[in-house]
Design a protein around this motif. Structure first.
Motif, PDB file in Angstrom:
ATOM      1  N   VAL A 130     -13.968  26.260  13.002  1.00  0.00           N
ATOM      2  CA  VAL A 130     -15.089  26.329  12.059  1.00  0.00           C
ATOM      3  C   VAL A 130     -14.629  26.924  10.726  1.00  0.00           C
ATOM      4  O   VAL A 130     -15.003  26.439   9.649  1.00  0.00           O
ATOM      5  N   ALA A 131     -13.816  27.973  10.801  1.00  0.00           N
ATOM      6  CA  ALA A 131     -13.323  28.597   9.575  1.00  0.00           C
ATOM      7  C   ALA A 131     -12.518  27.610   8.744  1.00  0.00           C
ATOM      8  O   ALA A 131     -12.601  27.607   7.505  1.00  0.00           O
ATOM      9  N   LEU A 145     -24.816  27.506   2.270  1.00  0.00           N
ATOM     10  CA  LEU A 145     -25.906  28.477   2.269  1.00  0.00           C
ATOM     11  C   LEU A 145     -26.340  28.723   3.707  1.00  0.00           C
ATOM     12  O   LEU A 145     -26.825  27.806   4.371  1.00  0.00           O
ATOM     13  N   ALA A 146     -26.140  29.915   4.187  1.00  0.00           N
ATOM     14  CA  ALA A 146     -26.471  30.242   5.570  1.00  0.00           C
ATOM     15  C   ALA A 146     -27.854  30.871   5.660  1.00  0.00           C
ATOM     16  O   ALA A 146     -28.259  31.644   4.794  1.00  0.00           O
ATOM     17  N   ALA A 162     -21.433  35.058   7.653  1.00  0.00           N
ATOM     18  CA  ALA A 162     -20.843  35.927   6.633  1.00  0.00           C
ATOM     19  C   ALA A 162     -19.893  35.182   5.713  1.00  0.00           C
ATOM     20  O   ALA A 162     -19.614  35.641   4.613  1.00  0.00           O
ATOM     21  N   GLY A 163     -19.390  34.027   6.148  1.00  0.00           N
ATOM     22  CA  GLY A 163     -18.468  33.262   5.312  1.00  0.00           C
ATOM     23  C   GLY A 163     -19.138  32.321   4.336  1.00  0.00           C
ATOM     24  O   GLY A 163     -18.453  31.652   3.554  1.00  0.00           O
ATOM     25  N   ASP A 278     -21.235  43.121  -2.379  1.00  0.00           N
ATOM     26  CA  ASP A 278     -19.834  42.788  -2.639  1.00  0.00           C
ATOM     27  C   ASP A 278     -19.112  42.244  -1.417  1.00  0.00           C
ATOM     28  O   ASP A 278     -17.923  41.963  -1.468  1.00  0.00           O
ATOM     29  N   ARG A 279     -19.844  42.100  -0.284  1.00  0.00           N
ATOM     30  CA  ARG A 279     -19.276  41.621   0.979  1.00  0.00           C
ATOM     31  C   ARG A 279     -18.245  42.599   1.544  1.00  0.00           C
ATOM     32  O   ARG A 279     -17.478  42.253   2.425  1.00  0.00           O
TER      33      ARG A 279
END
Length: 451
Positions: A130-131, A145-146, A162-163, A278-279
Motif C-alpha cells: 500500500v505504501a 485525502l483520507a 497518516a500518509g 506538522d505530522r
C-alpha cells in the motif's frame, strides 16, 4: 462511536447519487484456509461475507463527489474487522493503479483494525504494498485525502491514513497505531481519538458526518485545480503613506490596530480550508495559518504568519504546505509577519533551527510559483524563511530587518537611546527595501499591486 456505517453506506454518504462504480480486481487463488492454512479461516470469511454482503474488507470504485471524480476506497469493518490481507492488497493496488492511469484523486474511507492475523506476515507486508502505491500516486502529482472512521488503527492508520495529504476524521473515532486490545493497560484512551490526533498535528480536522460530503468536495475541488501562474499579492489593507523613518516603520508594524493575517486571508479568498499540524506531534495555531483557498476562480495555497513568534511546529507545517502545493502544481502565497522565530528553551528542544531550515529548503526547491507579501514585522531569518526570492512585496505598514532594532543596538553595544537611529541605519522601511532590490515594490495604494 457506537454508530458504524457499512462501507457502502459510507460511499453513499459522500458520493453523488448513482455515480459509484465498483472497480474490477484480480482474483487470487489460495489453498484451504488461506496462505497459512489457518484452521477455520475459510469459515470465518464465509460468515463475514454472509453478514456483510461483501467478499473482502474493502470496496473500491469511482464516484463523483459534488461533481468531482475520485477513486474511493471504503473499508468494511464488519468483514473481519476491516483487516488487511492479500486480497485486500490486490484490491487497493488495482484501485491506485486505476487512479494514476485516469488522473484521479484517491480518497481512503478507513475503518480497520489493522493486519489480518490469519495471514500472518503475508498480511503485514500488504502495508509495504500500500505504501508503494501511495508513493507512486504522490509522485504522479495526485492528491490523497483520507477520512478516518471508527476505528482507524494499526497499519491502515500508519499507511492509508497518516500518509495522506489531507487527513479528515469523524468525531469520536478511535484513531491510533495501537488498537484497543494491544495497548498498555494504563494507557489513556483519550489519546487514541480523532480529536487527540488533530491536537497532536497528525490529522487536519474533525468533520461532522453531516458535513463530510460538502467538506470532502471542497477539498477535492481545491486540490485538483492546478495553475502555472503566480498568485497575485493581496492589496494593502492598512495605511497607504510610507513611513518617514525606520523607527516609524517599526511602530507601524507593531501597532495592534494594523490588519493581520486573518483579515488578509478573508479578503483575498472566496473560501478557504485549513491544514493543521506538522505530522511530527506539533501544531502552532496561534503563529502560523496554512491551507488552500479559492482566489478569482483558482486554487492558491497559503502559509501566513500571524504577528507572533513562530514556533517550530508552525515552520514544519508551512514546509509541509509548500511541498504539497508544489507537488500538486498549485501556486503559493506566503504572508510574512513575525517579530522572529520563537527562541525559548522549549523551541530549541523542538528543533527550531531545523524547522526553519525546512522552510528555507521548501521555498528554494519549489517549482510552483511562490508569492510573498510582508504585512507587518519581518524579524530576521524566522521571517525571511517564508519570503520568495524575487517575488516579495511589502505593505506600507511593514518592515524587514536582519534583527529587531533593539537587539541590533544591543549587539552593537549601543545605549537604548540609539535604537531609533539604529533602525534608520538598518534601512528597514519598505521604500529602503525596494531601493536595495529586496522587494518588488513599496506600494502606496492598491493600484500598484500588480507584478
Amino acid at each position: 462511536m457506537t454508530d458504524r456505517p457499512t462501507a457502502r453506506e459510507t460511499v453513499a454518504a459522500v458520493a453523488d447519487d448513482s455515480t459509484f462504480t465498483e472497480l474490477p480486481h484480480p482474483a487470487r487463488e489460495s489453498g484451504p484456509d488461506g496462505p497459512l492454512s489457518w484452521q477455520g479461516y475459510d469459515a470465518a470469511r464465509a460468515r463475514a461475507a454472509e453478514r456483510t454482503g461483501e467478499r473482502e474488507s474493502v470496496v473500491c470504485g469511482t464516484a463523483r463527489v459534488e461533481g468531482t471524480p475520485a477513486v474511493l476506497l471504503s473499508f468494511e469493518f464488519g468483514f473481519l474487522g476491516g483487516s488487511l490481507g492479500e486480497r485486500t492488497g490486490d484490491r487497493l493496488e488495482a484501485a491506485y493503479t486505476y487512479a494514476r492511469e485516469h488522473r484521479l484523486p484517491v480518497v481512503p474511507l478507513i475503518a480497520t483494525g489493522g493486519s489480518r492475523m490469519q495471514e500472518g506476515m503475508l498480511a503485514l507486508t500488504q502495508l509495504q504494498r500500500v505504501a508503494r502505491q501511495s508513493a507512486l500516486t504522490r509522485e504522479a502529482g495526485l492528491p490523497q485525502l483520507a477520512v478516518l472512521r471508527d476505528p482507524t488503527t494499526g497499519g491502515g492508520w500508519a499507511t492509508l491514513g497518516a500518509g495522506a495529504d489531507v487527513v479528515l476524521a469523524l468525531p469520536g473515532a478511535q484513531v491510533g497505531f495501537a488498537g484497543s486490545r494491544v495497548r498498555p493497560p494504563d494507557a489513556d484512551p483519550a489519546a487514541y481519538t480523532a480529536e487527540a490526533q488533530v491536537a497532536a498535528g497528525t490529522a487536519d480536522a474533525v468533520v461532522e458526518p453531516r458535513d463530510l460530503r460538502r467538506t470532502l468536495a471542497r477539498w477535492l475541488r481545491l486540490l485538483t485545480s492546478t495553475s502555472t501562474e503566480p498568485a497575485p499579492p493581496p492589496p494593502s489593507l492598512g495605511t497607504t503613506d510610507l513611513p518617514a523613518t525606520g523607527w516609524d516603520a517599526v511602530r507601524r508594524a507593531r501597532d495592534p490596530r494594523r490588519p493581520r493575517a486573518e483579515r488578509y486571508l478573508d479578503t483575498y479568498f472566496t473560501h478557504r480550508l485549513p491544514i493543521s499540524g506538522d505530522r511530527c506531534g506539533g501544531t502552532d495555531p496561534d503563529g502560523m495559518l496554512c491551507g488552500f483557498g479559492e482566489h478569482e476562480g483558482r486554487t492558491v495555497a497559503y502559509a501566513a504568519q500571524t504577528g507572533t513568534a513562530t514556533r517550530p511546529a508552525g515552520y514544519r507545517t508551512a514546509a509541509r504546505l509548500i511541498r504539497l502545493a508544489d507537488r500538486l502544481g498549485i501556486p503559493v502565497l506566503t504572508l510574512v509577519d513575525t517579530p522572529g522565530a520563537a527562541n525559548d528553551a522549549e523551541a530549541e528542544r523542538q528543533g527550531a533551527g531545523a524547522a526553519i531550515a525546512d522552510v528555507f529548503g521548501a521555498v528554494a526547491a519549489a517549482r510552483t510559483p511562490v508569492t510573498t507579501l510582508l504585512i507587518g514585522e519581518g524579524g530576521s531569518g524566522g521571517a525571511l524563511a517564508l519570503a520568495a526570492p524575487g517575488n516579495t512585496w511589502a505593505t506600507p505598514d511593514s518592515y524587514f530587518s536582519v534583527i529587531a532594532p533593539e537587539a541590533a543596538a544591543a549587539i552593537l553595544k549601543r545605549p537604548p537611546e540609539e535604537v531609533a537611529a539604529t533602525a534608520d541605519q538598518l534601512r528597514i522601511r519598505p521604500q529602503d527595501l525596494a531601493q536595495l532590490g529586496l522587494i518588488r515594490h513599496a506600494p502606496r495604494d492598491n493600484r500598484e499591486y500588480r507584478p
